[in-house]
Design an enzyme around this catalytic site. Structure first.
Site, PDB file in Angstrom:
ATOM      1  N   HIS A   1      -8.668 -10.196  -1.528  1.00  0.00           N
ATOM      2  CA  HIS A   1      -8.436 -10.103  -0.593  1.00  0.00           C
ATOM      3  C   HIS A   1      -9.813 -10.988  -0.415  1.00  0.00           C
ATOM      4  CE1 HIS A   1      -9.272  -7.414   3.428  1.00  0.00           C
ATOM      5  NE2 HIS A   1     -10.757  -8.421   3.385  1.00  0.00           N
TER       6      HIS A   1
ATOM      7  N   HIS B   1      -2.522 -12.281   0.865  1.00  0.00           N
ATOM      8  CA  HIS B   1      -2.533 -12.756   2.895  1.00  0.00           C
ATOM      9  C   HIS B   1      -3.436 -13.621   3.236  1.00  0.00           C
ATOM     10  CE1 HIS B   1      -5.342 -10.358   2.452  1.00  0.00           C
ATOM     11  NE2 HIS B   1      -5.306  -9.017   2.597  1.00  0.00           N
TER      12      HIS B   1
ATOM     13  N   ASN C   1      -5.751   1.394  -2.940  1.00  0.00           N
ATOM     14  CA  ASN C   1      -7.323   2.050  -2.185  1.00  0.00           C
ATOM     15  C   ASN C   1      -6.583   3.135  -1.806  1.00  0.00           C
ATOM     16  OD1 ASN C   1      -5.069   0.270  -0.992  1.00  0.00           O
ATOM     17  ND2 ASN C   1      -6.004   0.209   0.864  1.00  0.00           N
TER      18      ASN C   1
ATOM     19  N   ASP D   1      -8.629  -5.270  -2.980  1.00  0.00           N
ATOM     20  CA  ASP D   1      -7.732  -5.462  -1.554  1.00  0.00           C
ATOM     21  C   ASP D   1      -7.968  -3.878  -0.865  1.00  0.00           C
ATOM     22  OD1 ASP D   1      -6.198  -6.626   0.464  1.00  0.00           O
ATOM     23  OD2 ASP D   1      -4.883  -4.778  -0.198  1.00  0.00           O
TER      24      ASP D   1
ATOM     25  N   HIS E   1       0.954   4.380   8.357  1.00  0.00           N
ATOM     26  CA  HIS E   1      -0.370   4.946   9.208  1.00  0.00           C
ATOM     27  C   HIS E   1      -0.454   6.209   9.624  1.00  0.00           C
ATOM     28  CE1 HIS E   1      -4.130   2.533   7.577  1.00  0.00           C
ATOM     29  NE2 HIS E   1      -3.289   0.888   8.275  1.00  0.00           N
TER      30      HIS E   1
ATOM     31  N   ASP F   1       2.105  -6.907   2.520  1.00  0.00           N
ATOM     32  CA  ASP F   1       1.145  -6.146   2.966  1.00  0.00           C
ATOM     33  C   ASP F   1       1.032  -5.016   3.635  1.00  0.00           C
ATOM     34  OD1 ASP F   1      -1.854  -5.523   2.761  1.00  0.00           O
ATOM     35  OD2 ASP F   1      -2.157  -6.753   4.955  1.00  0.00           O
TER      36      ASP F   1
ATOM     37  N   ARG G   1       0.342   3.818  -0.482  1.00  0.00           N
ATOM     38  CA  ARG G   1      -0.818   5.376  -0.456  1.00  0.00           C
ATOM     39  C   ARG G   1      -0.968   6.528  -1.340  1.00  0.00           C
ATOM     40  NH1 ARG G   1      -3.449   2.603   3.020  1.00  0.00           N
ATOM     41  NH2 ARG G   1      -2.474   1.772   4.200  1.00  0.00           N
TER      42      ARG G   1
ATOM     43  N   HIS H   1       0.716  -1.451   0.064  1.00  0.00           N
ATOM     44  CA  HIS H   1      -0.265   0.370   0.102  1.00  0.00           C
ATOM     45  C   HIS H   1       1.354   1.332  -0.022  1.00  0.00           C
ATOM     46  CE1 HIS H   1      -3.803  -2.554   0.762  1.00  0.00           C
ATOM     47  NE2 HIS H   1      -3.033  -2.737   0.923  1.00  0.00           N
TER      48      HIS H   1
HETATM   49 ZN   LIG Z   1      -6.135  -7.216   1.868  1.00  0.00          ZN
END
Ligand SMILES: [Zn+2]
Length: 433
Positions: A180, A233, A95, A153, A311, A307, A65, A63
């Protein structure tokens, strides 16, 4: 273009069954020669005596971002973190904000990654518009823009008919689907693995069956449509059994991964309401870990991923129930694999490396993950004996400090990383060569 000669390293290249002292010559961004006692002149000579040389690692689930949540991570900071972990190529998850469900976002990610110029980024596109699970993305559009796979995902597609259509289009467009696996109604607000620990902590649990059911569903629908499905995952005994059964039946369109935290750590990490231990899927019990490790040993699982989910601090400085899901992992995944699988003798080092190099490359159908002559010169050099304590606050390139391995002692560290024939990382420094 510069040339680099790596001398006297212990080369582990599972694709070519190489596991011994060799020299490697890199020229014009490609592997030019591999052999013993190479004497060719080169612009730069690296003495890798006592070190281990492998193909650059490939991570199927990151991710990044960007665009939209550059406060959490950027393509630049994620690229630096990847290099520090020996990773030279990643698949970015869609995402972002806006969601990568159209040509413009996919092209933006590719351009940013190219401008940053540190690692290879393969963007994935969303399965559904806005990842809302209602309307299919223009799958051919994102593929033509450069998406290597489609996935929602972060969430799963709950509408089975939409999922079926996604597999049909994916088959027609010949693009990989990454799932996912989660039946949301059964998750029902759970925040950690449902079991003895969740009862102790008084937290709502996520039963293993949430994943088991969705894995079965995804395998059935992918097979029905003849699509290529990669299961992201996996964390449960039931998922492992379902994937093993699909492979036993000869369904070569099905591949599967484990994120390294899921073979390393149990749900007991959630004690003291440690929000870094909150992730999806949740850390499971010892019985599930043992089943996952059996699945790694017998190649039910093809690949290891991070994964990586950075944050900002306020999103983790929350009550466990309200905290964000996810842990960072780019800088620790190699060491976690080495510490928790190789050192205890579960698998050989070479097998571990294959699941982080040639196997993910095979899933993506890219010419990487090997040290074959002519392949892209993406190379990681590790000190496999170096012990270090993870300090996400002081020593990390990721903007996210939410690492579940923070404070833990790991063994094995990237010393140098070459990507596209250029030295990009050396002893904690990013090099803009
Ligand atoms: Zn996921």
């Amino acid at each position: 273009m510069t040339s680099i000669l790596i001398k006297n390293g212990h080369v582990v290249d599972p694709a070519n069954h190489v596991d011994g002292i060799q020299d490697i010559l890199v020229e014009n961004g490609k592997i030019a020669k591999v052999g013993t006692s190479l004497t060719t002149q080169a612009d730069e000579v690296i003495d890798a005596t006592g070190l281990t040389v492998t193909p650059g690692l490939i991570d199927l689930q990151v991710h990044m971002r960007e665009p939209g949540r550059e406060d959490r991570e950027t393509i630049e900071t994620a690229s630096k973190a990847a290099l520090a972990g020996g990773i030279t190529a990643v698949v970015s998850m869609p995402n972002t904000s806006p969601v990568a469900d159209n040509q413009a976002v996919i092209e933006f990610i590719l351009k940013r990654a190219h401008d940053v110029g540190l690692i290879t980024v393969y963007p994935s596109g969303a399965i559904s518009k806005g990842q809302k699970g209602h309307v299919l993305t223009e799958i051919n559009e994102v593929k033509n823009a450069g998406a290597i796979a489609i996935t929602d995902d972060g969430v799963d597609v709950q509408d089975e008919n939409l999922l079926r259509r996604a597999f049909q289009y994916a088959k027609t467009c010949d693009i990989l689907v990454m799932s996912h696996c989660e039946v949301e109604k059964l998750t029902n607000g759970g925040v950690m693995h449902e079991g003895w620990v969740s009862t102790q902590l008084g937290l709502p649990g996520v039963p293993a069956e949430v994943e088991d059911l969705a894995v079965h569903k995804n395998i059935m629908l992918a097979n029905m449509c003849g699509a290529r499905l990669h299961l992201l995952h996996n964390s449960t005994k039931g998922a492992t059994e379902a994937i093993r059964e699909a492979k036993r039946k000869g369904h070569t369109n099905i591949t599967a991964e484990v994120s390294v935290q899921h073979f390393a750590l149990t749900d007991e990490e959630c004690f003291h309401y440690n929000t870094n231990a909150k992730m999806y899927p949740p850390l499971r019990s010892q019985a599930h870990i043992e089943a996952i490790i059996e699945g790694i040993k017998d190649d039910t699982y093809d690949a290891f991923t991070t994964d990586h989910a950075p944050h900002i601090e306020p999103d983790k400085l929350e009550t466990f129930q309200n905290a964000a899901f996810g842990s960072t992992g780019l800088e620790t995944s190699f060491a976690v694999m080495n510490t928790y699988l190789v050192k205890p003798g579960h698998i050989s080092f070479s097998k571990g490396i294959s699941k982080m190099t040639v196997e993910p490359a095979r899933i993506l159908r890219v010419n990487k993950g090997t040290l074959s002559v002519g392949a892209d010169a993406d190379i990681a050099i590790f000190d496999t004996r170096q012990e270090w304590i993870v300090d996400a606050y002081k020593n990390s390139f990721s903007k996210g400090k939410n690492c579940i391995f923070d404070g833990k002692k790991l063994t094995g560290k990237a010393v140098m990383v070459i990507r596209g024939g250029r030295l990009k990382y050396q002893n904690g420094e990013i090099l803009h060569t």
